[in-house]
Design an enzyme around this catalytic site. Structure first.
Site, PDB file in Angstrom:
ATOM      1  N   GLU A 122       0.802  -1.224   0.000  1.00  0.00           N
ATOM      2  CA  GLU A 122       0.000   0.000   0.000  1.00  0.00           C
ATOM      3  C   GLU A 122       0.838   1.278   0.000  1.00  0.00           C
ATOM      4  OE1 GLU A 122      -0.921  -2.713   1.586  1.00  0.00           O
ATOM      5  OE2 GLU A 122      -3.034  -3.049   1.111  1.00  0.00           O
ATOM      6  N   HIS A 170     -11.183  -5.105   9.679  1.00  0.00           N
ATOM      7  CA  HIS A 170     -11.822  -4.914   8.375  1.00  0.00           C
ATOM      8  C   HIS A 170     -13.149  -4.171   8.521  1.00  0.00           C
ATOM      9  CE1 HIS A 170      -8.923  -7.798   6.820  1.00  0.00           C
ATOM     10  NE2 HIS A 170      -9.421  -7.714   5.608  1.00  0.00           N
TER      11      HIS A 170
END
Lengths: 324, 329
Positions: free
Chosen positions: B63, B132
């Site tokens: 990322e 998440h």
């Protein structure tokens, strides 16, 4: 063999960084300016050799110890000094300072006080160059300490996977802040880290401008031809420690330090150019005098410039002014 | 203007398609975005087949490198759209987002700009647990240089995305996962939700609810119940943009209803609701009939069991009872 013209260009760029650094440190010591300063003294040969291979349309990214990279790339000195001294005429309106100064007019695109912070960004410059079929090459400068952080590993892997036109130039000066490099890594040669990303890795004496030029030329040519990235480990030394004036350098062995300073790449290259007949003493003296005039004029411009208006603090956060 | 009924997920996909078709500077970079899967939930399905794998650029699971690459490309003319799959993953690229993308314009005195969009799903509701399901918008809203938006319906999803893609600054766009399959009419063509404009999702005179994202439909449900059962008229404001946020619309509504409730799924402590509450107190304290009230997530990670997750984020009964209490004091 490097042409005399190129070698003169390398020396001019080295001397421009050298003379600027010497002058800024004198002003700090005299109390004329009070600024945080990370000197690039001792590392000038690396960006000087690399920059002769680049145009203003090629990009570089660097880090807080990057003033020599920026000057070698051709940044205008007056606006650069004004930026470092916090003046309104600074190239970045005094909002960046030494740690963040950039000058996109000559391809100096990103500079960060976060270790390896601009390595991922170099990939993006190379990516869009490649996607738009420009032949621009991006040079990513960073230090040996940067090769231990995650952003470095992610970026080299990505650059290899996408064959990006980028050259990663590690300026290995042997220290990460106040800690000798070998206390923080097991690999003796940082260049070998390239193997794990599937790209070529080369170690070179970064204080030998001619050797640096040859290695950089191969890497830049390779990138420009679309053949992908290279990791160059350029061996060098840091003459002023981590942060100038705040670092007593007691962690650097005296004999190591003295040997490095005795081999200072700036006077060493000067001697070599004269000995090998590349430039005459008179030609070098003229070149140095020109650079010194440019540095003096830049300093005069910067010191005569006003500090920014405090109301300017809220501009440039966004494109438009939004409630603070 | 003509419109087409579609889900919020379809709005994401068709809006990305529209941007790619109409602007050669746009490209998408992220993980698991290419066909045949075309995104974890099919957000980018079909796009790599239509536009090629150079513009729909599958990246390593990196990322920091992904966001960094988008920054560099944006500085020299690209308009990259980054997919950060799940909002929680901002934590692994936070340095590139907050120290680099957000600050380049400022640190360079305006010489470099970073017109990127970072989009991805946010929030709980599907029992994915603590890593998440977070709502991280307050992290982003705290960083000068970032713009932050969150959609609550398919039309706004399109309008926010198109506005963000053309915005000259980095914009974080959150897509509530819990709303991916909700449907609505989406205007055809280049429909935009302009920067910093909230929507009055339901008009009412008795109490103002300021919300955004997945809690907006919940607030509207609560408002309908209160109207039908007790005749209490709740005004629901959907912020849509958190940075910059629409102070005028919020303050105008609160001055009218004299009561303000703030509703979000993110944890209460230092949540974005605190910013709204403080602003309402500063700007219209003397026009209030009672204290500003926050309904927000518990100050806990999001647990995985459905029984626990429902206890961690605001639910309809708590919202109805709180609105009733505020409306009658």
């Amino acid at each position: 063999v490097t042409s005399n013209q190129t070698r003169a260009d390398i020396y001019r760029r080295m001397y421009r960084a050298f003379a600027s650094d010497e002058t800024i440190r004198k002003l700090i010591m005299a109390g004329t300016v009070s600024v945080i300063y990370y000197s690039g003294r001792g590392q000038e040969a690396i960006p000087a050799a690399v920059s002769t291979l680049l145009t203003d349309d090629d990009y570089i990214t660097t880090n807080y110890r990057g003033i020599h990279d920026i000057i070698a790339k051709g940044a205008s000195l007056g606006e650069l000094f004004a930026e470092i001294f916090g003046r309104a005429t600074g190239v970045n309106k005094a909002k960046g300072g030494l740690l963040h100064v950039v000058d996109p007019r000559v391809g100096v695109m990103a500079n960060s006080a976060i270790v390896a912070g601009t390595v991922p960004i170099a990939n993006g410059l190379a990516l869009w160059s490649s996607m738009t079929e420009s032949d621009a090459v991006t040079i990513s400068y960073f230090g040996d300490g940067s090769t231990n952080i995650g952003a470095f590993h992610e970026s080299l892997n990505m650059a290899a996977v996408w064959d990006l036109p980028v050259v990663f130039v590690c300026q290995n000066n042997g220290y990460g802040q106040y800690i000798p490099r070998m206390q923080t890594m097991r690999v003796e040669e940082i260049a070998t880290r390239a193997d794990s990303y599937g790209m070529p890795g080369v170690r070179v004496d970064g204080n030998d401008p001619d050797a640096m030029y040859e290695v950089a030329k191969a890497a830049v040519d390779r990138a420009r031809a679309g053949q992908g990235p290279t990791l160059i480990e350029a061996m060098t030394y840091r003459f002023m420690g981590h942060n100038f004036g705040m670092d007593r350098m007691e962690y650097m062995p005296k004999d190591e330090y003295q040997a490095a300073v005795a081999a200072d790449p700036v006077p060493a290259y000067r001697r070599r150019l004269i000995e090998e007949g590349a430039l005459s003493e008179a030609e070098i003296a003229e070149l140095e005098a020109q650079v010194e005039r440019e540095v003096s004029e830049g300093i005069e411009f910067a010191l005569a410039s006003p500090y920014p208006d405090p109301t300017d603090v809220v501009s440039d956060v966004y494109a438009e002014v939004v409630p603070a | 203007m003509s419109s087409t009924k579609m889900t919020l997920l379809q709005a994401i996909n068709t809006t990305l398609d529209y941007a790619l078709a109409n602007d050669p500077a746009v490209f998408i970079i992220g993980e698991d975005i290419v066909d045949p899967k075309g995104g974890g939930f099919g957000q980018t399905k079909g796009l790599s087949t239509k536009y090629g794998t150079k513009r729909i650029r599958e990246a390593p699971i990196s990322e920091q490198a992904i966001v960094g690459a988008s920054i560099g490309a944006a500085m020299i003319g690209a308009k990259p759209i980054v997919e950060i799959m799940v909002a929680d993953f901002h934590a692994v690229c936070f340095d590139q987002v907050v120290n680099h993308a957000a600050k380049m314009r400022y640190m360079s005195g305006g010489r470099t700009t970073v017109p990127i969009v970072i989009r991805g799903l946010t929030g709980g509701g599907l029992n994915f647990g603590a890593q998440h399901s977070q709502s991280v918008e307050a992290w982003m809203a705290n960083v000068p240089g970032l713009k932050v938006a969150i959609a609550s319906n398919p039309a706004d999803m399109k309008g926010i995305l198109l506005e963000a893609i053309d915005d000259p600054d980095p914009v974080i766009v959150f897509e509530p996962l819990a709303l991916y399959n909700t449907s609505g009419a989406v205007p055809d063509g280049p429909y935009k939700v302009h920067l910093g404009t909230a929507a009055v999702a339901r008009e009412g005179n008795d109490v103002t609810v300021v919300s955004y994202g997945a809690q907006v439909p919940v607030a509207l449900g609560a408002a309908e119940r209160l109207a039908a059962e007790e005749g209490t008229e709740v005004e629901v404001i959907d912020l849509r943009w958190l940075v910059p946020w629409d102070r005028e619309t919020v303050l105008t509504s609160v001055r009218k209803t004299r009561r303000c409730v703030i509703l979000h799924q993110a944890v209460r402590r230092s949540g974005f609701g605190a910013e709204i509450a403080a602003t309402v107190a500063e700007e219209c304290f003397w026009q209030l009939d009672g204290p500003v009230v926050r309904i927000a997530g518990k100050n806990t990670p999001i647990p995985t069991s459905p029984a626990l997750e429902d206890a961690a984020v605001p639910q309809l009964p708590e919202i109805i009872s709180t609105l009733r209490r505020v409306a009658t004091t």
